[in-house]
Design a protein around this motif. Structure first.
Motif, PDB file in Angstrom:
ATOM      1  N   PHE A 187      81.277  73.202  30.860  1.00 16.22           N
ATOM      2  CA  PHE A 187      81.950  71.961  32.872  1.00 16.22           C
ATOM      3  C   PHE A 187      82.509  70.656  31.921  1.00 16.22           C
ATOM      4  O   PHE A 187      82.909  69.879  32.431  1.00 16.22           O
ATOM      5  CB  PHE A 187      80.700  71.118  33.185  1.00 16.22           C
ATOM      6  N   ASP A 188      82.628  70.751  30.691  1.00 17.35           N
ATOM      7  CA  ASP A 188      82.980  70.385  29.428  1.00 17.35           C
ATOM      8  C   ASP A 188      82.948  68.839  29.958  1.00 17.35           C
ATOM      9  O   ASP A 188      83.992  67.833  29.796  1.00 17.35           O
ATOM     10  CB  ASP A 188      85.021  70.642  30.037  1.00 17.35           C
ATOM     11  N   ALA A 189      82.021  68.339  29.928  1.00 19.95           N
ATOM     12  CA  ALA A 189      81.646  67.644  29.762  1.00 19.95           C
ATOM     13  C   ALA A 189      82.090  66.023  28.845  1.00 19.95           C
ATOM     14  O   ALA A 189      82.971  66.355  27.833  1.00 19.95           O
ATOM     15  CB  ALA A 189      79.919  67.303  30.163  1.00 19.95           C
ATOM     16  N   PRO A 190      81.888  64.918  28.591  1.00 16.55           N
ATOM     17  CA  PRO A 190      82.315  63.814  28.002  1.00 16.55           C
ATOM     18  C   PRO A 190      82.426  63.829  26.332  1.00 16.55           C
ATOM     19  O   PRO A 190      83.217  64.045  25.541  1.00 16.55           O
ATOM     20  CB  PRO A 190      81.981  62.581  28.225  1.00 16.55           C
ATOM     21  N   LEU A 191      81.461  64.434  26.047  1.00 16.83           N
ATOM     22  CA  LEU A 191      81.074  64.510  24.689  1.00 16.83           C
ATOM     23  C   LEU A 191      81.508  66.038  24.051  1.00 16.83           C
ATOM     24  O   LEU A 191      81.477  66.146  22.914  1.00 16.83           O
ATOM     25  CB  LEU A 191      79.868  64.178  23.920  1.00 16.83           C
ATOM     26  N   GLU A 192      82.013  66.927  24.556  1.00 11.38           N
ATOM     27  CA  GLU A 192      81.734  68.911  24.128  1.00 11.38           C
ATOM     28  C   GLU A 192      83.212  68.330  23.698  1.00 11.38           C
ATOM     29  O   GLU A 192      84.318  67.780  23.701  1.00 11.38           O
ATOM     30  CB  GLU A 192      82.454  69.129  26.024  1.00 11.38           C
ATOM     31  N   SER A 193      83.442  69.028  22.431  1.00  6.04           N
ATOM     32  CA  SER A 193      84.250  69.648  21.720  1.00  6.04           C
ATOM     33  C   SER A 193      84.033  70.910  21.191  1.00  6.04           C
ATOM     34  O   SER A 193      83.414  71.211  20.831  1.00  6.04           O
ATOM     35  CB  SER A 193      84.378  68.231  20.506  1.00  6.04           C
ATOM     36  N   ASP A 194      84.940  70.839  20.107  1.00  2.00           N
ATOM     37  CA  ASP A 194      85.147  72.032  18.842  1.00  2.00           C
ATOM     38  C   ASP A 194      84.237  72.017  17.744  1.00  2.00           C
ATOM     39  O   ASP A 194      84.311  71.648  16.890  1.00  2.00           O
ATOM     40  CB  ASP A 194      86.170  73.024  18.501  1.00  2.00           C
ATOM     41  N   ILE A 195      83.085  71.656  17.516  1.00  2.00           N
ATOM     42  CA  ILE A 195      81.920  71.530  16.468  1.00  2.00           C
ATOM     43  C   ILE A 195      82.164  72.558  15.174  1.00  2.00           C
ATOM     44  O   ILE A 195      82.260  72.263  14.332  1.00  2.00           O
ATOM     45  CB  ILE A 195      80.746  71.330  16.908  1.00  2.00           C
ATOM     46  N   GLU A 196      82.629  73.771  16.036  1.00  3.39           N
ATOM     47  CA  GLU A 196      82.821  74.291  14.428  1.00  3.39           C
ATOM     48  C   GLU A 196      84.108  74.716  14.026  1.00  3.39           C
ATOM     49  O   GLU A 196      83.924  74.443  12.796  1.00  3.39           O
ATOM     50  CB  GLU A 196      82.742  76.224  15.629  1.00  3.39           C
TER      51      GLU A 196
ATOM     52  N   VAL B 299      73.469  70.343  13.906  1.00  3.43           N
ATOM     53  CA  VAL B 299      74.253  69.275  14.881  1.00  3.43           C
ATOM     54  C   VAL B 299      73.474  69.341  16.170  1.00  3.43           C
ATOM     55  O   VAL B 299      74.148  70.707  16.400  1.00  3.43           O
ATOM     56  CB  VAL B 299      75.924  69.912  15.197  1.00  3.43           C
ATOM     57  N   GLY B 300      73.391  68.605  16.879  1.00  3.88           N
ATOM     58  CA  GLY B 300      73.325  68.788  18.243  1.00  3.88           C
ATOM     59  C   GLY B 300      74.278  69.009  19.555  1.00  3.88           C
ATOM     60  O   GLY B 300      75.063  68.638  18.542  1.00  3.88           O
ATOM     61  N   ASP B 301      73.699  69.945  20.160  1.00  7.91           N
ATOM     62  CA  ASP B 301      75.080  70.076  21.034  1.00  7.91           C
ATOM     63  C   ASP B 301      74.572  70.415  22.393  1.00  7.91           C
ATOM     64  O   ASP B 301      73.687  70.501  22.774  1.00  7.91           O
ATOM     65  CB  ASP B 301      75.424  71.456  20.680  1.00  7.91           C
ATOM     66  N   HIS B 302      75.016  70.136  23.602  1.00  6.78           N
ATOM     67  CA  HIS B 302      75.207  70.453  25.217  1.00  6.78           C
ATOM     68  C   HIS B 302      74.289  71.616  25.277  1.00  6.78           C
ATOM     69  O   HIS B 302      74.267  72.620  24.220  1.00  6.78           O
ATOM     70  CB  HIS B 302      76.256  69.686  26.131  1.00  6.78           C
ATOM     71  N   ALA B 303      73.847  72.023  25.583  1.00  8.63           N
ATOM     72  CA  ALA B 303      72.862  73.054  25.874  1.00  8.63           C
ATOM     73  C   ALA B 303      73.520  74.072  26.799  1.00  8.63           C
ATOM     74  O   ALA B 303      74.952  73.437  27.462  1.00  8.63           O
ATOM     75  CB  ALA B 303      72.122  72.605  27.779  1.00  8.63           C
ATOM     76  N   THR B 304      73.361  75.011  26.156  1.00  8.82           N
ATOM     77  CA  THR B 304      74.282  76.204  26.146  1.00  8.82           C
ATOM     78  C   THR B 304      75.105  76.124  27.729  1.00  8.82           C
ATOM     79  O   THR B 304      76.121  76.541  28.012  1.00  8.82           O
ATOM     80  CB  THR B 304      73.578  77.749  25.935  1.00  8.82           C
TER      81      THR B 304
END
Ligand SMILES: Cc1ncc(C[n+]2csc(CCOP(=O)(O)OP(=O)(O)O)c2C)c(N)n1
Ligand SMILES: [Mg+2]
Length: 517
Positions: free
Chosen positions: A107-116, A97-102
């Motif tokens: 910054f809580d960009a729109p696609l940020e979510s609790d992937i874990e 699962v790709g994620d935002h850069a560390t």
């Protein structure tokens, strides 16, 4: 090299050579690295559930994980239902699962979510890659973790900057954990139970549904009179002429209870103790008969075949297994129904076919109609989350080139992941899809009554009805590059199935059938 290339090289070196992908911006360096690592085959799926279901089909057929490349939490969420089915099938499967850069996460960009949190619902092992220098070692461990016996879904979360940063190198393969042998005391104790003279049922599941285990179980059954029953929804059953047959536990609890009635001992070989698929008011959840004792010969991660073989040597020395005799139904006349369609399929099923069975209510006659067909594999809806069959067929076909995959699909279930057809066409997969179009969620019509709900009006009926408008599967299939035809009689179904089996590549047949009952 960057983290992405090191990850792909490490996966390829660890035996993970297929990546089913629906990528986004955070996975672009993984996408770019594919051209550096030709050992990794990448296949585009147009919905994440089509990718995860395909990885399940591939893993069930090869015993090795495919990777799925998913886009942050929402991409993973779209793939969860078929990851759930894969978890239930105990399929080795590696979700990346790709994620935002560390540094971008805070910054809580729109696609940020609790992937874990999402990954945790289906994964036996989760790792977030922190540094590009470690990413390859992370996925080497992940590939081995996916293979922990009997197999599991594992998830690697791969931040974009871990993928794009330099300073990475491929990691060595991590050794695999072997199957746990069944201890001699356990086989000895179960042999004692079999000698008791009391009625015994051996409940088979997992690798207990493959040839070596079935052969040993058949010997035991012949020698001791123990009955063989299989879990209701096996991940992969080897069956057909020449292979010892085993009846599956019914989906409906009252029928399953009748199958187990009278058993004093239930011996588990790769299966769990039986439970009702759903709760019904006033009915019991456990299907273990009153006064019946449950003994575990082998759990899912144990050497199930080895345990059964050792048991057979104790309880059935010199006894040989009894295989299914070759036998096919004749081609039927009359109306096209689930039953007559099953006879057509039983009459024509090719040798070494891989059947992906999501026919639901239209498929009740399939097991009997195909029992004596040439040897084949039967893959079922392990976790009850519909929308699995067409993607499963994708993965099975990629896993086993040269074998014909037959997807037997109910109309409602097909619609969840219909875009899998596009991947069948694009990859030129030898998948023959038969859609049982009964224009309804027929099973829910039955369940409505079985749960004791009283529904009399149009509002309830509307939620179970798939007409108005009618789904046109010919248009859907041809719109995605899969040639298709409609069958309204058994003869039409037989003719179109023969044609589909005679040519390479995918084809879809819409079988117009009335709802069961
Ligand atoms: C992911 C998921 N969503 C919803 C359901 C509930 N459900 C079970 S069966 C069914 C309808 C099945 O209809 P169809 O596939 O056409 O088969 P039929 O009952 O007509 O044979 C639904 C919606 C489910 N099992 N899984
Ligand atoms: Mg239906």
């Amino acid at each position: 090299m960057n983290g992405a290339e090191a990850v792909l090289r490490t996966l390829a070196g660890s035996g993970v050579s297929l990546c089913l992908a629906n990528p986004g911006t955070s996975e672009m360096h993984m996408v770019a690295a594919l051209d550096e690592v030709p050992q990794m085959r990448a296949v585009l799926c147009l919905f994440e559930g089509a990718a995860t279901g395909a990885a399940d089909g591939y893993g069930r057929m090869t015993g090795r994980p495919a990777a799925v490349l998913l886009h942050l939490g929402p991409g993973l969420a779209n793939g969860l239902a078929n990851l759930h089915n894969a978890r239930r099938a105990r399929t080795p499967l590696l979700a990346i699962v790709g994620d935002h850069a560390t540094y971008h996460k805070r910054f809580d960009a729109p696609l940020e979510s609790d992937i874990e949190a999402l990954a945790g619902t289906v994964s036996g092992w989760v790792r977030r890659c922190a540094r590009s220098a470690d990413a390859a070692a992370d996925v080497a461990e992940a590939a081995a973790a996916a293979m922990y016996p009997p197999g599991q879904v594992v998830t690697v979360i791969l931040p974009a900057d871990v993928s794009w940063s330099p300073g990475a190198e491929p990691a060595a393969t991590v050794p695999l954990r072997p199957l746990a042998p069944v201890p001699g005391e356990v086989t000895g104790a179960v042999a004692g139970v079999l000698r008791s003279g009391e009625p015994c049922v051996i409940l088979l599941g997992g690798a207990g549904m493959h040839r070596p285990a079935l052969a040993a179980a058949s010997r035991i059954s012949q020698a001791t009179g123990a009955r063989l029953v299989a879990e209701t929804f096996p991940a992969r059953q080897e069956r057909g002429a020449g292979i010892p047959p085993v009846e599956r536990l019914a989906y409906l609890a009252e029928m399953a209870a009748a199958q187990l009635d009278g058993a004093r001992h239930l011996i588990l070989a790769g299966a769990s103790a039986p439970v009702s698929f759903f709760a019904y008011p006033g009915k019991l959840s456990s299907l273990v008969p009153d006064g019946c004792r449950v003994h575990t010969l082998a759990g899912p991660g144990d050497d199930i075949a080895g345990g059964l073989e050792a048991l057979a040597d104790l309880a059935a020395p010199g006894v040989v297994p009894v295989p299914q005799q070759p036998e096919r139904p004749g081609l039927p006349d009359g109306d096209l129904t689930g039953h007559s369609a099953a006879a057509v399929i039983g009459a024509l099923l090719p040798e070494h076919a891989i059947v992906c069975d999501e026919a639901n209510t239209s498929g009740v006659a399939l097991p009997a109609a195909t029992a004596g067909a040439p040897p084949h594999d039967w893959l079922t809806l392990t976790g009850g989350a519909i929308g699995q069959g067409l993607p499963l067929a994708t993965g099975a076909a990629i896993a086993c080139p040269g074998r014909r995959v037959i997807a037997l699909e109910a109309d409602g279930s097909a619609m969840y992941t219909i875009s899998a057809l596009w991947t069948h066409a694009r990859e030129g997969l030898d998948v023959t899809t038969i859609i049982f179009n009964n224009r309804s969620y027929a099973i829910l019509g039955m369940e409505l009554a079985r749960v004791g709900a009283t529904a009399s009006g149009d509002a309830a009926r509307e939620l179970l009805d798939l007409s108005r408008p009618d789904l046109d599967f010919i248009a859907l299939a041809t719109g995605m590059g899969v040639p298709a035809g409609r069958a309204r009689t058994p003869a039409e179904l037989a003719a179109q199935l023969r044609q589909a089996l005679a040519e390479p590549g995918p084809r879809l047949i819409e079988a117009v059938v009335p709802p069961l009952g």
